[in-house]
Design a protein around this motif. Structure first.
Motif, PDB file in Angstrom:
ATOM      1  N   PRO A 141       0.910  -1.186   0.012  1.00 16.55           N
ATOM      2  CA  PRO A 141       0.007  -0.087  -0.069  1.00 16.55           C
ATOM      3  C   PRO A 141       0.863   1.173   0.106  1.00 16.55           C
ATOM      4  CG  PRO A 141      -0.056  -1.018   2.074  1.00 16.55           C
ATOM      5  CD  PRO A 141       0.539  -1.996   1.229  1.00 16.55           C
ATOM      6  N   PHE A 142       0.298   2.239  -0.725  1.00 15.27           N
ATOM      7  CA  PHE A 142       0.850   3.576  -0.817  1.00 15.27           C
ATOM      8  C   PHE A 142       0.797   4.255   0.427  1.00 15.27           C
ATOM      9  CE2 PHE A 142       1.815   2.390  -4.752  1.00 15.27           C
ATOM     10  CZ  PHE A 142       2.682   3.325  -5.359  1.00 15.27           C
ATOM     11  N   PRO A 143       1.507   4.863   1.349  1.00 15.79           N
ATOM     12  CA  PRO A 143       1.112   5.616   2.441  1.00 15.79           C
ATOM     13  C   PRO A 143       0.265   7.009   2.111  1.00 15.79           C
ATOM     14  CG  PRO A 143       3.293   6.465   1.776  1.00 15.79           C
ATOM     15  CD  PRO A 143       2.913   5.146   0.942  1.00 15.79           C
ATOM     16  N   HIS A 144      -0.594   7.282   2.999  1.00 20.11           N
ATOM     17  CA  HIS A 144      -1.328   8.369   2.865  1.00 20.11           C
ATOM     18  C   HIS A 144      -0.687   9.767   2.744  1.00 20.11           C
ATOM     19  CE1 HIS A 144      -5.353   6.373   2.544  1.00 20.11           C
ATOM     20  NE2 HIS A 144      -4.979   5.457   3.521  1.00 20.11           N
ATOM     21  N   LEU A 145      -0.843  10.667   2.228  1.00 21.45           N
ATOM     22  CA  LEU A 145      -0.126  11.961   2.103  1.00 21.45           C
ATOM     23  C   LEU A 145       0.172  12.472   3.601  1.00 21.45           C
ATOM     24  CD1 LEU A 145      -0.785  13.686  -1.311  1.00 21.45           C
ATOM     25  CD2 LEU A 145       0.625  12.067  -0.636  1.00 21.45           C
ATOM     26  N   GLU A 146       1.341  12.589   3.812  1.00 24.05           N
ATOM     27  CA  GLU A 146       1.881  13.466   5.238  1.00 24.05           C
ATOM     28  C   GLU A 146       2.639  14.483   4.844  1.00 24.05           C
ATOM     29  OE1 GLU A 146       3.648  10.582   7.528  1.00 24.05           O
ATOM     30  OE2 GLU A 146       1.709   9.227   7.741  1.00 24.05           O
ATOM     31  N   GLU A 147       3.074  15.405   5.845  1.00 19.18           N
ATOM     32  CA  GLU A 147       3.719  16.595   5.615  1.00 19.18           C
ATOM     33  C   GLU A 147       5.120  16.469   4.707  1.00 19.18           C
ATOM     34  OE1 GLU A 147       5.519  20.403   7.983  1.00 19.18           O
ATOM     35  OE2 GLU A 147       4.767  18.456   9.198  1.00 19.18           O
TER      36      GLU A 147
END
Length: 197
Positions: free
Chosen positions: A46-52
């Motif tokens: 899975p791709f990580p959800h966008l973070e800073e």
């Protein structure tokens, strides 16, 4: 022909969107025997959800990337490279609560990159991903191609976001009614028979 198969259902062999996507791929291979297929299973990697950290990397020029930036942006770079190398995409998109899965949304967030897959011009946004064909294999429990079409946020969203990055040749193959008696036994076969390359 290079085909990129994007899987977003965690149901494996039981997944109707995967079965439908595989049927599309089989027809593509029958028409193009030399075709190669790369599978990207978003539920396995899975791709990580966008973070800073991701956003910082996206908006920092590559020549100024720190090691942290390089680590944060690697998923996006790999996904965009796969996208650019493909001639055809087959995206499996089961409907979850009227929309796409969060795993598919995360992948989309990583491939939509200003200056790389789209850019803003004086005339508005311009997609930079050209010459691709996309088949979207949609599987739903209900039937959303008729009176309930306004509740379908899968097809309109994917058509819009893919068009935004330049992919306008998008075909939807829908298998509907898997939760409805009288339809569930024939939903997949009906959808497979509707595939037109």
């Amino acid at each position: 022909m290079k085909v990129l198969s994007v899987i977003s259902s965690p149901r494996g062999a039981a997944s109707n969107s995967i079965k439908l996507a595989n049927a599309i791929i089989e027809k593509l291979q029958a028409a193009n025997p030399a075709a190669t297929v790369v599978v990207k299973d978003l539920t396995q990697t899975p791709f990580p959800h966008l973070e800073e950290s991701h956003l910082n990397a996206f908006f920092t020029p590559a020549e100024k990337h720190s090691e942290e930036n390089k680590m944060a942006i690697r998923h996006s770079n790999e996904a965009i490279q796969q996208l650019m190398e493909a001639d055809v995409l087959v995206i499996g998109a089961p409907m979850y609560n009227f929309g796409i899965s969060s795993t598919l949304k995360a992948w989309i967030d990583h491939i939509c990159r200003a200056g790389i897959t789209f850019r803003y011009t004086a005339n508005g946004p311009e997609g930079l991903v050209k010459g691709k064909k996309v088949y979207v294999a949609v599987a739903t429990g209900g039937v959303y191609s008729g009176d309930l079409q306004a509740m379908d946020f899968v097809a309109p969203y994917l058509k819009t976001v893919l068009g935004f990055i330049g992919i306008t040749d998008v075909a939807f193959v829908k298998a509907e009614g898997f939760a409805m008696s009288g339809l569930q036994d024939t939903a997949l076969e009906t959808a497979i028979n509707s595939i037109v390359l």
